[in-house]
Design a protein around this motif. Structure first.
Motif, PDB file in Angstrom:
ATOM      1  N   ALA A  97       0.833  -1.202   0.000  1.00  0.00           N
ATOM      2  CA  ALA A  97       0.000   0.000   0.000  1.00  0.00           C
ATOM      3  C   ALA A  97       0.864   1.247   0.000  1.00  0.00           C
ATOM      4  N   GLN A  98       0.350   2.313  -0.616  1.00  0.00           N
ATOM      5  CA  GLN A  98       1.028   3.602  -0.579  1.00  0.00           C
ATOM      6  C   GLN A  98       0.020   4.721  -0.763  1.00  0.00           C
ATOM      7  N   VAL A  99       0.294   5.833  -0.109  1.00  0.00           N
ATOM      8  CA  VAL A  99      -0.450   7.078  -0.329  1.00  0.00           C
ATOM      9  C   VAL A  99       0.572   8.140  -0.738  1.00  0.00           C
ATOM     10  N   SER A 100       0.153   9.031  -1.632  1.00  0.00           N
ATOM     11  CA  SER A 100       1.099  10.019  -2.144  1.00  0.00           C
ATOM     12  C   SER A 100       0.495  11.412  -2.141  1.00  0.00           C
ATOM     13  N   LEU A 101       1.357  12.366  -1.961  1.00  0.00           N
ATOM     14  CA  LEU A 101       0.984  13.780  -2.000  1.00  0.00           C
ATOM     15  C   LEU A 101       1.863  14.475  -3.029  1.00  0.00           C
ATOM     16  N   ARG A 102       1.233  15.006  -4.075  1.00  0.00           N
ATOM     17  CA  ARG A 102       1.970  15.783  -5.074  1.00  0.00           C
ATOM     18  C   ARG A 102       2.092  17.231  -4.626  1.00  0.00           C
ATOM     19  N   ILE A 103       3.265  17.800  -4.794  1.00  0.00           N
ATOM     20  CA  ILE A 103       3.502  19.218  -4.493  1.00  0.00           C
ATOM     21  C   ILE A 103       3.979  19.861  -5.792  1.00  0.00           C
ATOM     22  N   PRO A 104       3.048  20.270  -6.670  1.00  0.00           N
ATOM     23  CA  PRO A 104       3.429  20.764  -8.003  1.00  0.00           C
ATOM     24  C   PRO A 104       4.361  21.962  -7.971  1.00  0.00           C
ATOM     25  N   SER A 105       4.246  22.789  -6.935  1.00  0.00           N
ATOM     26  CA  SER A 105       5.063  24.007  -6.914  1.00  0.00           C
ATOM     27  C   SER A 105       6.553  23.703  -6.869  1.00  0.00           C
ATOM     28  N   VAL A 106       6.911  22.558  -6.334  1.00  0.00           N
ATOM     29  CA  VAL A 106       8.327  22.188  -6.271  1.00  0.00           C
ATOM     30  C   VAL A 106       8.589  20.875  -7.013  1.00  0.00           C
ATOM     31  N   GLN A 107       7.649  20.485  -7.870  1.00  0.00           N
ATOM     32  CA  GLN A 107       7.799  19.283  -8.695  1.00  0.00           C
ATOM     33  C   GLN A 107       8.151  18.056  -7.866  1.00  0.00           C
ATOM     34  N   SER A 108       7.517  17.889  -6.743  1.00  0.00           N
ATOM     35  CA  SER A 108       7.884  16.815  -5.829  1.00  0.00           C
ATOM     36  C   SER A 108       6.671  15.976  -5.434  1.00  0.00           C
ATOM     37  N   VAL A 109       6.966  14.776  -4.981  1.00  0.00           N
ATOM     38  CA  VAL A 109       5.951  13.851  -4.486  1.00  0.00           C
ATOM     39  C   VAL A 109       6.461  13.242  -3.188  1.00  0.00           C
ATOM     40  N   ILE A 110       5.609  13.234  -2.184  1.00  0.00           N
ATOM     41  CA  ILE A 110       5.904  12.546  -0.932  1.00  0.00           C
ATOM     42  C   ILE A 110       5.062  11.279  -0.897  1.00  0.00           C
ATOM     43  N   LYS A 111       5.702  10.164  -0.657  1.00  0.00           N
ATOM     44  CA  LYS A 111       5.007   8.883  -0.659  1.00  0.00           C
ATOM     45  C   LYS A 111       5.228   8.174   0.672  1.00  0.00           C
ATOM     46  N   LEU A 112       4.137   7.660   1.246  1.00  0.00           N
ATOM     47  CA  LEU A 112       4.185   6.850   2.460  1.00  0.00           C
ATOM     48  C   LEU A 112       3.631   5.487   2.101  1.00  0.00           C
ATOM     49  N   GLY A 113       4.422   4.450   2.326  1.00  0.00           N
ATOM     50  CA  GLY A 113       3.953   3.140   1.886  1.00  0.00           C
ATOM     51  C   GLY A 113       4.655   1.998   2.564  1.00  0.00           C
ATOM     52  N   GLY A 114       4.349   0.830   2.067  1.00  0.00           N
ATOM     53  CA  GLY A 114       4.971  -0.362   2.616  1.00  0.00           C
ATOM     54  C   GLY A 114       4.624  -1.588   1.810  1.00  0.00           C
ATOM     55  N   SER A 115       5.490  -2.572   1.865  1.00  0.00           N
ATOM     56  CA  SER A 115       5.205  -3.886   1.281  1.00  0.00           C
ATOM     57  C   SER A 115       4.891  -4.846   2.419  1.00  0.00           C
ATOM     58  N   ASN A 116       3.951  -5.756   2.156  1.00  0.00           N
ATOM     59  CA  ASN A 116       3.521  -6.706   3.188  1.00  0.00           C
ATOM     60  C   ASN A 116       3.160  -5.947   4.469  1.00  0.00           C
ATOM     61  N   VAL A 117       2.306  -4.929   4.328  1.00  0.00           N
ATOM     62  CA  VAL A 117       2.044  -3.995   5.427  1.00  0.00           C
ATOM     63  C   VAL A 117       1.398  -4.670   6.638  1.00  0.00           C
ATOM     64  N   LEU A 118       0.765  -5.830   6.437  1.00  0.00           N
ATOM     65  CA  LEU A 118       0.179  -6.549   7.577  1.00  0.00           C
ATOM     66  C   LEU A 118       1.241  -7.359   8.320  1.00  0.00           C
ATOM     67  N   ASN A 119       2.468  -7.374   7.789  1.00  0.00           N
ATOM     68  CA  ASN A 119       3.622  -7.997   8.437  1.00  0.00           C
ATOM     69  C   ASN A 119       3.415  -9.480   8.720  1.00  0.00           C
ATOM     70  N   LYS A 120       2.840 -10.179   7.747  1.00  0.00           N
ATOM     71  CA  LYS A 120       2.703 -11.632   7.841  1.00  0.00           C
ATOM     72  C   LYS A 120       3.924 -12.254   7.170  1.00  0.00           C
ATOM     73  N   TYR A 121       4.829 -12.776   7.968  1.00  0.00           N
ATOM     74  CA  TYR A 121       6.068 -13.324   7.418  1.00  0.00           C
ATOM     75  C   TYR A 121       5.760 -14.541   6.540  1.00  0.00           C
ATOM     76  N   TYR A 122       6.390 -14.599   5.382  1.00  0.00           N
ATOM     77  CA  TYR A 122       6.176 -15.695   4.442  1.00  0.00           C
ATOM     78  C   TYR A 122       7.469 -15.953   3.679  1.00  0.00           C
ATOM     79  N   PHE A 123       7.558 -17.152   3.094  1.00  0.00           N
ATOM     80  CA  PHE A 123       8.676 -17.443   2.201  1.00  0.00           C
ATOM     81  C   PHE A 123       8.119 -18.005   0.904  1.00  0.00           C
ATOM     82  N   THR A 124       8.840 -17.759  -0.187  1.00  0.00           N
ATOM     83  CA  THR A 124       8.362 -18.127  -1.513  1.00  0.00           C
ATOM     84  C   THR A 124       8.950 -19.442  -2.008  1.00  0.00           C
TER      85      THR A 124
END
Length: 974
Positions: free
Chosen positions: A928-955
């Motif tokens: 999951a990720q959420v992002s905030l665009r700041i056009p005035s400075v051509q920037s994006v702030i992103k807050l996110g994570g992989s496997n955000v529920l933290n369920k350990y697994y192996f492939t």
């Protein structure tokens, strides 16, 4: 080879010089591009001149400016993801141009190249294909675009470490996948000494990715050997279309709620800079650095190497415990066999020491004690009757004599005490990638490129062992001239193993330095017999014996351990020298010394335009050289050089019929490797337009892969030194190890032979069965693939993609373990061979993309199954029957705020590999990720994570479990 590259460079330089002299006066094209509804300037809009190279992207306030040699009139094209493309005819002034874009997301509008090696709409692709654009990459919820490949339809991966993931499609997944090709800017990204890509550790930086295209299934007709199960093509950004500076920084944590570690930091910095002048010269440079703590290999299940599966027990309950992620405990011996060996050695030694006066000490003792078991007093009396010089040897022999006579020594294997992976492997993961390129537009349609990618890193790879890849590096360097209808290129891949080593060899050799196995096993058994004779039960006796035998063992973290570890991991494998007479003079090494290279030359010409597009016709050819240099640490090249030459050529013709409602394509390629017979791989495809933007596709494709460089020439000790892997070519199997004249025995019969020795004291050679190798050695494997698919827009906002396939594999490359009798001792070999008969697999997949306003809902499900198997074939399909992905996103749920969710689930399945085999449980993961665009400075702030529920697994079995990675990122001009 360097001379050829020099000549190509001079040709490019000459062409550039001629073009500089002849270049026309450039003009400036400038203006502003805005959102038609809000009238706000749009940043990052692509501006190009139709039919011309070069262009630019708009700045933060929507302004753009670039130089071109094009003459008025021309067509200016503005395109931006989420907006409709605008084309404006420029007939007068080329400055002050105002463009307005309207929101209009169009599904199925992507153009792909890899499916036919020529541009075509993705809806009209003749084979299954997946695509990820630069805009999609900016919005992925995963920590990197490479991690997000898992969200594509039918894609699976094997995660061996935080930064090492092997991508696969359509079954037979593996660690270090040799059945899957990966290209970066047309360069095969494989490591020459491994024949597979090391994930994206040494690859393309995320800010420089223009697009990613993935072809599931066979593709040898267009791309040659390899890619039998899939091909991934990554293309970097052109500095003319993507100028300017950009960077992104991500910082976060992993190992949250991890029993192996406290919370650890995760940091990554990416930088890209690009500049062009007069639409003629372009230059770019990119940099990426990642640093984190790797996931821990902590599967300490007890592994049965005979049945190749996990079994019950641990170090306390099983004297022959062999932990999957514990190394050094692979070294194992049968207690009775060791006792009999000590007895025979004692007999020979005392016979020689007594001058023949006591030819058989066992018979002498039997005569002295009769059927009775001698007690301590009787033993002391017997010793006193012997010459003083013989007493120490007989005293050491007494436990074995008593144990065998009293039946106190069980027919059981015991293993040395191993070291956990975390004490042997370097988990300080890092990845440094740098790249640079020079571009020169020789004309409006011809471009010259000089490109260099170099990377170094530390990671962990799983093969027949767990390999600690420390400070290894790979460089790729390319020169290319390309146009709308052709390309000619030459590139080289330079692989350097750095400080990489084998973890199991390291663990076993630390044990040997602390106490040689020739002393450890007899000491264990002697003390076991003493404990049993004193009345202790079996478990207590084993515990007592191990405690005594382990006295002096180097404990992790101790000065002795660190000195031994440092010495072994910095000594090459080929320098290992065992001195059985004086173990203190032995030399032990676990380090690789690989400096293998690959040189590749390729050209292609598309005659379609010459034929006025009546038919599509392409031809191409390639030449490749593998230059293997491991100094005897991997290959059989300690005293000889190894080069492998390959060449091939292909042709493809396509024709549209019935008012362009039907298109047939025929392709074929011939390839020849110096070690194998030539091979022809055809491909036939058909695309049928059943309605506008609705197409049915059918294809027959063939693929093959040569045995890898290691399948051909490996000569390596693994499994703690208990086994030697050798290449399957006749010059290795027969000329060097004489497996044709001194024929080895099958693994099953050898173990029966050992069991008979343990039971009766005398092995029964009648139980041994010879293994007969094919006189041709190992050969290429091949596949025939049949596919039926549909891709189309059922509604303007609903894209459907579905396919079914059926594959037939022949000469599947697998491996056997055999035992050869060399001077009375048996040596274990692992040898690649071809499975007899055919292996079949089949499957299907369905993908949906649905747009509702600015909402994007997606999902896909895939089914894969193995079919017929030949007798004695070890099933390594390694693929879940069912897996699915769900996605939900909105780039702007409220002004400048967007989000993206990606959920995946896969069913349980059984994993089989040369390292370990076992059940992989079903698992799910949410990114999951959420992002905030700041056009005035051509920037994006992103807050996110992989496997955000933290369920350990192996492939994949034997590889580490992964938990969550939580991060926050800042991107400028992404």
């Amino acid at each position: 080879m360097s001379r050829i590259f020099t000549q190509i460079f001079y040709v490019l330089l000459l062409m550039c010089t001629i073009s500089i002299v002849a270049q026309a006066q450039s003009i400036t094209v400038s203006g502003t591009v805005k959102d038609k509804q809000s009238k706000e300037g749009l940043a990052g809009v692509s501006l190009t001149i139709k039919g011309q190279p070069g262009g630019t992207a708009s700045t933060a306030n929507g302004n753009f400016s670039f130089s071109t040699t094009a003459k008025v009139p021309f067509t200016l094209v503005a395109s931006y993801v989420g907006y409709g493309t605008v084309e404006q005819q420029v007939t007068g002034s080329t400055t002050g141009i105002n463009l307005e874009l309207e929101t209009a997301v169009v599904l199925g509008g992507d153009v792909v190249v890899s499916a036919s090696r020529t541009p075509e709409r993705i809806l009209e692709s003749p084979v299954s294909i997946e695509r990820m654009s630069a805009a999609t990459i900016r919005e992925v919820a995963a920590p990197s675009f490479y991690d997000a490949l898992n969200n594509m339809k039918g894609v699976e991966s094997s995660m061996q470490s935080l930064t090492f993931k092997s991508i696969n499609t359509r079954g037979f997944n593996s660690n270090g996948n040799t059945r899957f090709n990966q290209y970066i800017d047309g360069m095969d990204n494989q490591a020459p000494g491994l024949n597979f890509s090391v994930g994206n550790i040494v690859g393309i930086t995320e800010l420089d990715v223009d697009n990613v295209e993935l072809l599931p299934g066979a593709s040898s007709a267009l791309y040659g050997a390899g890619g039998i199960n899939g091909t991934l093509l990554m293309t970097s950004k052109d500095p003319f279309k993507y100028p300017g500076a950009s960077f992104q920084y991500k910082t976060g944590v992993n190992h949250v709620n991890d029993d192996n570690s406290t919370v650890q930091p995760f940091n990554q910095l990416d930088v890209r800079m690009a500049k062009s002048w007069n639409n003629k010269f372009g230059v770019k440079a990119a940099f990426s650095f990642l640093q984190a703590k790797d996931w821990y290999g902590n599967n300490y299940s007890n592994f049965d190497r005979v049945a190749r599966t996990a079994k019950s027990g641990d170090r306390n309950s099983d004297p022959n415990y062999d932990g999957i992620n514990s190394y050094g405990d692979e070294v194992s011996q049968n207690m009775r066999n060791v006792a009999l060996s000590v007895q025979n050695a004692t007999i020979s030694g005392i016979n020689a020491g007594s001058g023949g006066l006591i030819p058989n000490i066992k018979s002498t003792m039997d005569g002295a004690f009769g059927a009775a078991i001698p007690n301590a007093a009787q033993q002391a009396g017997f010793l006193a009757s012997l010459p003083a010089a013989l007493r120490p040897a007989v005293q050491n022999y007494f436990p074995f004599y008593v144990g065998l006579k009293a039946g106190l020594i069980p027919d059981q294997n015991i293993s040395r005490t191993g070291y956990n992976e975390e004490n042997l492997v370097d988990y300080s993961t890092k990845s440094l990638k740098v790249s640079g390129a020079l571009y020169y537009n020789i004309s409006n349609t011809v471009q010259a490129v000089a490109l260099a990618n170099w990377g170094t890193g530390t990671s962990v790879y799983t093969g027949s062992d767990r390999y600690s890849l420390r400070n290894f590096n790979i460089g790729q360097y390319k020169l290319e001239i390309k146009g709308d209808d052709f390309f000619v290129k030459a590139y080289t891949t330079q692989e350097r193993s750095g400080d990489s080593y084998i973890s199991s060899i390291l663990g076993s050799y630390i044990n040997e330095i602390s106490k040689p196995s020739t002393s450890w096993f007899p000491q264990y058994i002697g003390n076991y017999v003493g404990a049993r004779a004193a009345g202790q039960n079996d478990a207590a006796a084993h515990a007592f014996a191990r405690g005594i035998a382990n006295q002096g063992r180097f404990e992790p973290g101790s000065p002795q351990y660190e000195v031994a570890k440092d010495k072994v991991m910095n000594t090459t494998i080929s320098a290992t020298s065992i001195n059985s007479a004086d173990p203190s003079k032995s030399v032990y090494g676990a380090k690789f010394d690989d400096k293998s290279n690959l040189y590749h030359y390729e050209g292609m010409y598309n005659f379609t335009n010459l034929f006025d597009k009546v038919v599509e016709f392409q031809v191409g050819a390639s030449y490749r050289l593998y230059d293997l240099n491991s100094a005897g640490t991997i290959f059989n090249d300690l005293n000889e050089s190894i080069d492998i030459k390959e060449y091939g050529a292909f042709a493809q013709i396509g024709k549209k019929l019935f008012n362009d409602k039907v298109k047939f394509t025929f392709a074929g390629r011939y390839d020849k490797s110096q070690n194998f017979e030539g091979r022809f791989t055809p491909r036939i495809t058909g695309v049928f337009t059943v309605a506008k933007n609705n197409n049915i596709r059918v294809s027959y494709q063939t693929g093959y892969r040569n045995p890898t460089t290691q399948n051909q020439y490996i000569d390596l000790s693994v499994g703690g030194g208990s086994q030697r892997l050798i290449g399957g070519l006749p010059e290795i199997m027969f000329s060097k190890y004489h497996l044709d004249t001194n024929k080895p025995y099958t693994d099953v019969s050898y173990r029966a032979f050992l069991a008979s020795a343990a039971a009766t004291g005398t092995p029964n050679p009648a139980l041994l069965q010879q293994y007969n190798f094919d006189s041709r050695g190992v050969r290429p494997e091949s596949v025939q693939s049949y596919e039926l698919g549909y891709k189309g827009l059922l509604l303007p906002n609903l894209l459907v993609d579905a396919y079914g396939y059926y594959n037939i594999y022949k000469d599947f490359i697998t491996a056997v373990d055999v035992y050869q009798n060399v001077g009375g001792s048996f040596v274990k070999f692992g040898v690649p061979v071809n499975a007899e008969g055919e292996v079949t697999s089949y499957g299907a997949a369905l993908g949906l993309d649905y747009l509702v306003g600015k909402w994007n809902v997606s999902g896909n499900v895939s089914y894969n199954q193995i079919g017929d198997l030949p007798a004695n074939y070890i099933n390594d399909f390694n693929t879940p029957k069912i897996r699915y992905n769900l996605g939900l996103g909105n780039k702007e749920i409220i002004k400048n705020f967007g989000f993206n969710l990606a959920y995946r689930w896969q069913d349980q399945f059984y994993w089989n590999s040369s390292f370990a085999s076992g059940q992989v449980p079903a698992y799910s993961s949410l990114d999951a990720q959420v992002s905030l665009r700041i056009p005035s400075v051509q920037s994006v702030i992103k807050l996110g994570g992989s496997n955000v529920l933290n369920k350990y697994y192996f492939t994949s079995y034997g590889n580490p479990s992964a938990g969550a990675i939580y991060y926050v990122g800042l991107s400028f001009n992404p």
